[in-house]
Design a protein around this motif. Structure first.
Motif, PDB file in Angstrom:
ATOM      1  N   VAL A  15       0.834  -1.204   0.000  1.00  0.00           N
ATOM      2  CA  VAL A  15       0.000   0.000   0.000  1.00  0.00           C
ATOM      3  C   VAL A  15       0.871   1.256   0.000  1.00  0.00           C
ATOM      4  CG1 VAL A  15      -1.598   1.348   1.432  1.00  0.00           C
ATOM      5  CG2 VAL A  15      -2.070  -1.050   0.977  1.00  0.00           C
ATOM      6  N   VAL A  16       1.908   1.270   0.815  1.00  0.00           N
ATOM      7  CA  VAL A  16       2.796   2.438   0.880  1.00  0.00           C
ATOM      8  C   VAL A  16       3.548   2.614  -0.444  1.00  0.00           C
ATOM      9  CG1 VAL A  16       4.825   3.406   2.019  1.00  0.00           C
ATOM     10  CG2 VAL A  16       3.004   2.383   3.388  1.00  0.00           C
ATOM     11  N   VAL A  17       4.044   1.533  -1.002  1.00  0.00           N
ATOM     12  CA  VAL A  17       4.756   1.614  -2.281  1.00  0.00           C
ATOM     13  C   VAL A  17       3.806   2.088  -3.381  1.00  0.00           C
ATOM     14  CG1 VAL A  17       5.879   0.216  -4.082  1.00  0.00           C
ATOM     15  CG2 VAL A  17       6.540  -0.052  -1.691  1.00  0.00           C
ATOM     16  N   ASP A  18       2.597   1.549  -3.416  1.00  0.00           N
ATOM     17  CA  ASP A  18       1.617   1.950  -4.426  1.00  0.00           C
ATOM     18  C   ASP A  18       1.280   3.429  -4.303  1.00  0.00           C
ATOM     19  OD1 ASP A  18      -0.150   1.659  -6.553  1.00  0.00           O
ATOM     20  OD2 ASP A  18      -1.809   1.100  -5.250  1.00  0.00           O
ATOM     21  N   ALA A  19       1.075   3.903  -3.093  1.00  0.00           N
ATOM     22  CA  ALA A  19       0.765   5.322  -2.894  1.00  0.00           C
ATOM     23  C   ALA A  19       1.931   6.190  -3.344  1.00  0.00           C
ATOM     24  CB  ALA A  19       0.435   5.584  -1.422  1.00  0.00           C
ATOM     25  N   TRP A  20       3.147   5.778  -3.038  1.00  0.00           N
ATOM     26  CA  TRP A  20       4.327   6.546  -3.453  1.00  0.00           C
ATOM     27  C   TRP A  20       4.413   6.620  -4.975  1.00  0.00           C
ATOM     28  CZ3 TRP A  20       7.698   9.769  -1.389  1.00  0.00           C
ATOM     29  CH2 TRP A  20       8.849  10.072  -2.104  1.00  0.00           C
ATOM     30  N   LEU A  21       4.203   5.493  -5.631  1.00  0.00           N
ATOM     31  CA  LEU A  21       4.279   5.466  -7.093  1.00  0.00           C
ATOM     32  C   LEU A  21       3.186   6.314  -7.725  1.00  0.00           C
ATOM     33  CD1 LEU A  21       5.094   1.691  -7.636  1.00  0.00           C
ATOM     34  CD2 LEU A  21       6.634   3.628  -7.982  1.00  0.00           C
ATOM     35  N   LEU A  22       1.988   6.249  -7.186  1.00  0.00           N
ATOM     36  CA  LEU A  22       0.885   7.032  -7.752  1.00  0.00           C
ATOM     37  C   LEU A  22       1.061   8.532  -7.533  1.00  0.00           C
ATOM     38  CD1 LEU A  22      -2.218   4.852  -6.854  1.00  0.00           C
ATOM     39  CD2 LEU A  22      -1.278   5.284  -9.125  1.00  0.00           C
ATOM     40  N   PHE A  44       1.410  12.531  -1.766  1.00  0.00           N
ATOM     41  CA  PHE A  44       1.602  11.218  -1.146  1.00  0.00           C
ATOM     42  C   PHE A  44       0.600  10.933  -0.023  1.00  0.00           C
ATOM     43  CE2 PHE A  44       3.695   8.635   2.176  1.00  0.00           C
ATOM     44  CZ  PHE A  44       3.672   7.420   1.496  1.00  0.00           C
ATOM     45  N   PRO A  45       0.326  11.876   0.892  1.00  0.00           N
ATOM     46  CA  PRO A  45      -0.662  11.555   1.941  1.00  0.00           C
ATOM     47  C   PRO A  45      -2.053  11.254   1.373  1.00  0.00           C
ATOM     48  CG  PRO A  45       0.620  13.468   2.586  1.00  0.00           C
ATOM     49  CD  PRO A  45       0.980  13.164   1.163  1.00  0.00           C
ATOM     50  N   ARG A  46      -2.461  11.987   0.341  1.00  0.00           N
ATOM     51  CA  ARG A  46      -3.765  11.714  -0.265  1.00  0.00           C
ATOM     52  C   ARG A  46      -3.770  10.370  -0.973  1.00  0.00           C
ATOM     53  NH1 ARG A  46      -6.246  17.202  -2.864  1.00  0.00           N
ATOM     54  NH2 ARG A  46      -6.220  18.440  -0.960  1.00  0.00           N
ATOM     55  N   ALA A  47      -2.690  10.057  -1.679  1.00  0.00           N
ATOM     56  CA  ALA A  47      -2.601   8.760  -2.357  1.00  0.00           C
ATOM     57  C   ALA A  47      -2.570   7.629  -1.335  1.00  0.00           C
ATOM     58  CB  ALA A  47      -1.368   8.718  -3.250  1.00  0.00           C
ATOM     59  N   LEU A  48      -1.851   7.843  -0.232  1.00  0.00           N
ATOM     60  CA  LEU A  48      -1.799   6.832   0.823  1.00  0.00           C
ATOM     61  C   LEU A  48      -3.186   6.613   1.428  1.00  0.00           C
ATOM     62  CD1 LEU A  48       0.017   4.947   2.477  1.00  0.00           C
ATOM     63  CD2 LEU A  48       0.417   6.850   4.041  1.00  0.00           C
ATOM     64  N   ALA A  49      -3.913   7.681   1.649  1.00  0.00           N
ATOM     65  CA  ALA A  49      -5.277   7.550   2.180  1.00  0.00           C
ATOM     66  C   ALA A  49      -6.179   6.828   1.190  1.00  0.00           C
ATOM     67  CB  ALA A  49      -5.844   8.928   2.511  1.00  0.00           C
ATOM     68  N   THR A  50      -6.070   7.151  -0.084  1.00  0.00           N
ATOM     69  CA  THR A  50      -6.912   6.527  -1.100  1.00  0.00           C
ATOM     70  C   THR A  50      -6.634   5.032  -1.209  1.00  0.00           C
ATOM     71  OG1 THR A  50      -6.990   8.590  -2.343  1.00  0.00           O
ATOM     72  CG2 THR A  50      -7.542   6.583  -3.536  1.00  0.00           C
ATOM     73  N   VAL A  51      -5.378   4.679  -1.345  1.00  0.00           N
ATOM     74  CA  VAL A  51      -5.013   3.265  -1.470  1.00  0.00           C
ATOM     75  C   VAL A  51      -5.285   2.531  -0.162  1.00  0.00           C
ATOM     76  CG1 VAL A  51      -3.116   1.672  -1.944  1.00  0.00           C
ATOM     77  CG2 VAL A  51      -3.305   3.782  -3.244  1.00  0.00           C
ATOM     78  N   GLY A  52      -5.003   3.166   0.964  1.00  0.00           N
ATOM     79  CA  GLY A  52      -5.255   2.551   2.266  1.00  0.00           C
ATOM     80  C   GLY A  52      -6.729   2.288   2.513  1.00  0.00           C
ATOM     81  N   ILE A  53      -7.573   3.240   2.161  1.00  0.00           N
ATOM     82  CA  ILE A  53      -9.015   3.046   2.346  1.00  0.00           C
ATOM     83  C   ILE A  53      -9.518   1.917   1.459  1.00  0.00           C
ATOM     84  CG2 ILE A  53     -11.266   4.115   1.915  1.00  0.00           C
ATOM     85  CD1 ILE A  53     -10.030   6.742   2.998  1.00  0.00           C
ATOM     86  N   MET A 114      -2.471  -1.425  -7.810  1.00  0.00           N
ATOM     87  CA  MET A 114      -3.715  -1.343  -7.026  1.00  0.00           C
ATOM     88  C   MET A 114      -4.618  -2.559  -7.239  1.00  0.00           C
ATOM     89  SD  MET A 114      -5.268   0.447  -4.777  1.00  0.00           S
ATOM     90  CE  MET A 114      -6.372  -0.686  -4.014  1.00  0.00           C
ATOM     91  N   PRO A 115      -4.928  -2.959  -8.485  1.00  0.00           N
ATOM     92  CA  PRO A 115      -5.741  -4.174  -8.633  1.00  0.00           C
ATOM     93  C   PRO A 115      -5.021  -5.434  -8.142  1.00  0.00           C
ATOM     94  CG  PRO A 115      -5.544  -3.021 -10.748  1.00  0.00           C
ATOM     95  CD  PRO A 115      -4.740  -2.271  -9.744  1.00  0.00           C
ATOM     96  N   ILE A 116      -3.696  -5.433  -8.207  1.00  0.00           N
ATOM     97  CA  ILE A 116      -2.964  -6.589  -7.688  1.00  0.00           C
ATOM     98  C   ILE A 116      -3.157  -6.704  -6.181  1.00  0.00           C
ATOM     99  CG2 ILE A 116      -0.633  -7.515  -7.303  1.00  0.00           C
ATOM    100  CD1 ILE A 116       0.098  -6.434 -10.082  1.00  0.00           C
ATOM    101  N   ILE A 117      -3.158  -5.579  -5.484  1.00  0.00           N
ATOM    102  CA  ILE A 117      -3.423  -5.590  -4.042  1.00  0.00           C
ATOM    103  C   ILE A 117      -4.811  -6.157  -3.768  1.00  0.00           C
ATOM    104  CG2 ILE A 117      -3.805  -4.114  -2.018  1.00  0.00           C
ATOM    105  CD1 ILE A 117      -1.584  -2.277  -3.138  1.00  0.00           C
ATOM    106  N   LEU A 118      -5.798  -5.735  -4.546  1.00  0.00           N
ATOM    107  CA  LEU A 118      -7.161  -6.252  -4.361  1.00  0.00           C
ATOM    108  C   LEU A 118      -7.238  -7.747  -4.657  1.00  0.00           C
ATOM    109  CD1 LEU A 118      -9.265  -3.340  -5.886  1.00  0.00           C
ATOM    110  CD2 LEU A 118      -8.773  -3.812  -3.476  1.00  0.00           C
ATOM    111  N   ILE A 119      -6.531  -8.192  -5.693  1.00  0.00           N
ATOM    112  CA  ILE A 119      -6.502  -9.625  -6.000  1.00  0.00           C
ATOM    113  C   ILE A 119      -5.886 -10.402  -4.840  1.00  0.00           C
ATOM    114  CG2 ILE A 119      -5.447 -11.379  -7.496  1.00  0.00           C
ATOM    115  CD1 ILE A 119      -5.690  -9.311  -9.793  1.00  0.00           C
TER     116      ILE A 119
END
Length: 135
Positions: A15-22, A44-53, A114-119
């Protein structure tokens, strides 16, 4: 869902890596984020919140769906896993051509992650639910 700490630690890292990349696209990606008003991944904080949620909601679904019964849980989790695979395929095709292809390798990797995390979450939940005793 299993209380496997290593699975959750890997998930947090993803999640942290995905947020950083996005949150760090190249110049064309930044223009796209501004133009299409993707405020949820602008920093980054907004992306982290989005991916984390998104990850927390999927974990919540996996945690509470077995209460509906094993067969229902297996059906719903299998369907969610298949939908996540479909989203992954769609994302790969979308970021392989057109203006999305020029957004930078890191941003494309973040979008595909992101979809890989969901999978991973739904697949892990499906595996754990299939191991449950008949309710």
């Amino acid at each position: 869902m299993n209380r496997n700490l290593s699975f959750y630690l890997i998930l947090v890292v993803l999640v942290v890596v995905d947020a950083w990349l996005l949150a760090h696209p190249n110049l064309i990606g930044r223009l796209g984020v501004l133009f299409f008003k993707y405020d949820m991944i602008r920093t980054f904080p907004r992306a982290l919140a989005t991916v984390g949620i998104a990850a927390l909601v999927s974990i919540g679904i996996v945690a509470f769906i077995p209460k509906a019964g094993k067969q229902t849980a297996l059906l719903v989790l299998a369907l969610l896993t298949l939908v996540s695979i479909g989203v992954l395929i769609n994302t790969i095709f979308k970021f392989s051509s057109g203006s999305y292809a020029m957004t930078g390798a890191g941003f494309k990797t973040g979008a595909i992650l992101m979809p890989i995390i969901l999978i991973l979450v739904f697949g892990h939940g499906l595996l754990e639910t299939s191991k449950l005793k008949k309710a």
